[in-house]
Every structure is written in structure tokens, then in C-alpha cells.
Design an enzyme around this catalytic site. Structure first.
Site, PDB file in Angstrom:
ATOM      1  N   THR A 198       0.857  -1.185   0.000  1.00 23.10           N
ATOM      2  CA  THR A 198       0.000   0.000   0.000  1.00 23.10           C
ATOM      3  C   THR A 198       0.897   1.240   0.000  1.00 23.10           C
ATOM      4  O   THR A 198       2.095   1.137  -0.281  1.00 23.10           O
ATOM      5  CB  THR A 198      -0.980  -0.040   1.196  1.00 23.10           C
ATOM      6  OG1 THR A 198      -1.913   1.039   1.063  1.00 23.10           O
ATOM      7  CG2 THR A 198      -0.290   0.049   2.530  1.00 23.10           C
ATOM      8  N   ASN A 199       0.339   2.412   0.238  1.00 21.45           N
ATOM      9  CA  ASN A 199       1.143   3.632   0.290  1.00 21.45           C
ATOM     10  C   ASN A 199       0.580   4.571   1.355  1.00 21.45           C
ATOM     11  O   ASN A 199      -0.409   4.242   2.012  1.00 21.45           O
ATOM     12  CB  ASN A 199       1.208   4.284  -1.093  1.00 21.45           C
ATOM     13  CG  ASN A 199      -0.172   4.690  -1.580  1.00 21.45           C
ATOM     14  OD1 ASN A 199      -0.815   5.564  -1.021  1.00 21.45           O
ATOM     15  ND2 ASN A 199      -0.651   4.006  -2.620  1.00 21.45           N
TER      16      ASN A 199
END
Ligand code: C5P
Length: 219
Positions: free
Chosen positions: A29-30
Site C-alpha cells: 500500500t502507500n
């Protein structure tokens, strides 16, 4: 702030990160918080628009009067957005969509074992949601975002051309993810305009004015 700038318009907005599972407890994810996209949804709704917000995994309340669809992966975001896009006048892609996902997802947690080699993660490319919407025959007015570590103006202009969208909004502020304020660089075929540092709420209102002006100019 003029409340009825987007009266009668329908806006589709993506927000937040995506989460690409590796196994039931891990994923890629980020650091996107979703704050800019949620601020856009709120400002557009307050300006009279009907707003659909497609959100990745975020910890934010749904703005009043906004229809929200929750998704987790880039593919789910794509599958939610594409059938809805033609029913909207504007598509604002604020989501930080993962460019890649693991080629395979393990149904069971991948275990660390003394005699086993470190796993190698093979990645495949995710579909580009913004580019796909912009390619639709009855595409809405498309606004892209750009979060870059360097050469923002150049990268924003490159996205404008590669994704074939009329407006790209660059995040000028350093490390915008998670913050409540930012500065923006608006890039279109004509040139560039800086919007100085302000709260994401004020920036969203400025973008609503900008988009309303562009829709009006288009007729
Ligand atoms: O160059 P990049 O693909 O990161 O461009 C960012 C812009 O494209 C953002 O508006 C983002 O929401 C959108 N995007 C998308 N689908 C992807 C990747 C990016 O809609 N798979």
C-alpha cells in the site's frame, strides 16, 4: 465560497490508497490518507454537485450528502469506477492507486521457515483507472493528480499527455500524504498556475471553482 457553482453536475471522485494483498495478513500500500479526495467530495457537494466517492482503505468520515463506495484493491477501484464514469460530468482521480500488485495472492499466511529461502515477490501492473476513463467515448471531464518526489511540472505535463486528460493537479508541498495542507500546481495544455499553500479544504474549494469555470467555458 459560492455554494451553487456545481449545481446539477455529477462528480465521480477516487480517494485514498489501494491495498494489494500478498497473503491474508500482508499487502502493498502507500501513505495516502485520502484527505484531499474527501475534501474534494465535501467541497463539490457543498457547491451543489451530486458526488460519488470511491474510496480505498482510509480512516475518514463520509462527507454529508456524498455517496460512498468502499474498495480495497486497484482492480476493485477500476471495477467500481468504469461502469459509473459515463453517468458523471467530471472524474477527479485523487487516489494514489498502486501501480503494481503481487502476481499471486496466497490464501494462507506465508510462513517464515529456517530452511526456506526468502520469498521473491513477483509484481504485475494494475490497470490505469484515469487513462481508461479518459478513453471512454462519453468520457467525463477528467482531472488527474500528481504526487512526485522531483520534477513535478515535467511529470505532471507528461501525465497530461500520456493519460490524455485536460487538467493535472500537482502536489507542490513536500510530503503531502497525511498532511492537512498543501500547495498545488495546476497544469494544462496552456500552461501552469501555482496555488499557494493552504488547507486541503481551501484547496478543494479552489479546485471546485477551477473545475466549474472549465465546465462553463466548455458549455
Ligand atoms: O503517473 P501516475 O499513474 O501515478 O498518475 C497519477 C494519476 O493517475 C492520479 O490522478 C491517479 O489517481 C491516477 N491513476 C489511476 N490509476 C492508476 C494509477 C494512477 O487512476 N492505476
Amino acid at each position: 465560497f459560492q455554494p451553487k457553482l456545481l449545481q446539477g453536475r455529477r462528480l465521480l471522485i477516487t480517494a485514498g490508497p489501494t491495498f494489494e494483498p500478498i497473503d491474508p495478513v500482508r499487502g502493498l500500500t502507500n501513505l495516502s490518507s485520502g484527505k484531499m479526495g474527501f475534501a474534494m467530495a465535501r467541497a463539490a457537494q457543498e457547491a451543489g454537485a451530486q458526488v460519488t466517492l470511491v474510496a480505498g482503505p482510509v480512516h475518514l468520515d463520509t462527507p454529508a450528502g456524498v455517496r460512498r463506495i468502499d474498495v480495497r484493491t486497484a482492480q476493485q477501484m477500476f471495477d467500481a469506477v468504469l461502469p459509473l464514469a459515463a453517468q458523471h460530468d467530471v472524474f477527479v482521480a485523487t487516489a494514489a492507486v498502486a501501480d503494481w500488485r503481487p502476481a499471486g495472492t496466497s490464501d494462507a499466511k506465508i510462513k517464515k521457515q529456517a530452511d526456506r529461502a526468502v520469498p521473491v515477490l513477483e509484481l504485475v501492473e494494475n490497470p490505469d483507472i484515469l487513462a481508461a476513463v479518459a478513453r471512454l467515448p462519453d468520457a467525463p471531464y477528467c482531472v488527474g493528480f500528481a504526487a512526485e518526489s522531483h520534477d513535478l511540472a515535467r511529470h505532471a505535463r507528461e501525465k497530461l499527455q500520456r493519460k490524455n486528460v485536460p487538467l493535472v493537479v500537482g502536489n507542490l508541498g513536500p510530503a503531502t500524504f497525511g498532511r492537512d495542507d498543501n500547495a498545488l500546481l495546476l497544469v494544462d495544455a496552456q500552461g501552469e498556475r501555482e496555488v499557494p499553500c493552504a488547507s486541503k479544504r481551501a484547496l478543494a474549494q479552489e479546485l471546485v471553482r477551477e473545475i466549474a469555470g472549465r465546465l462553463a467555458a466548455r458549455g
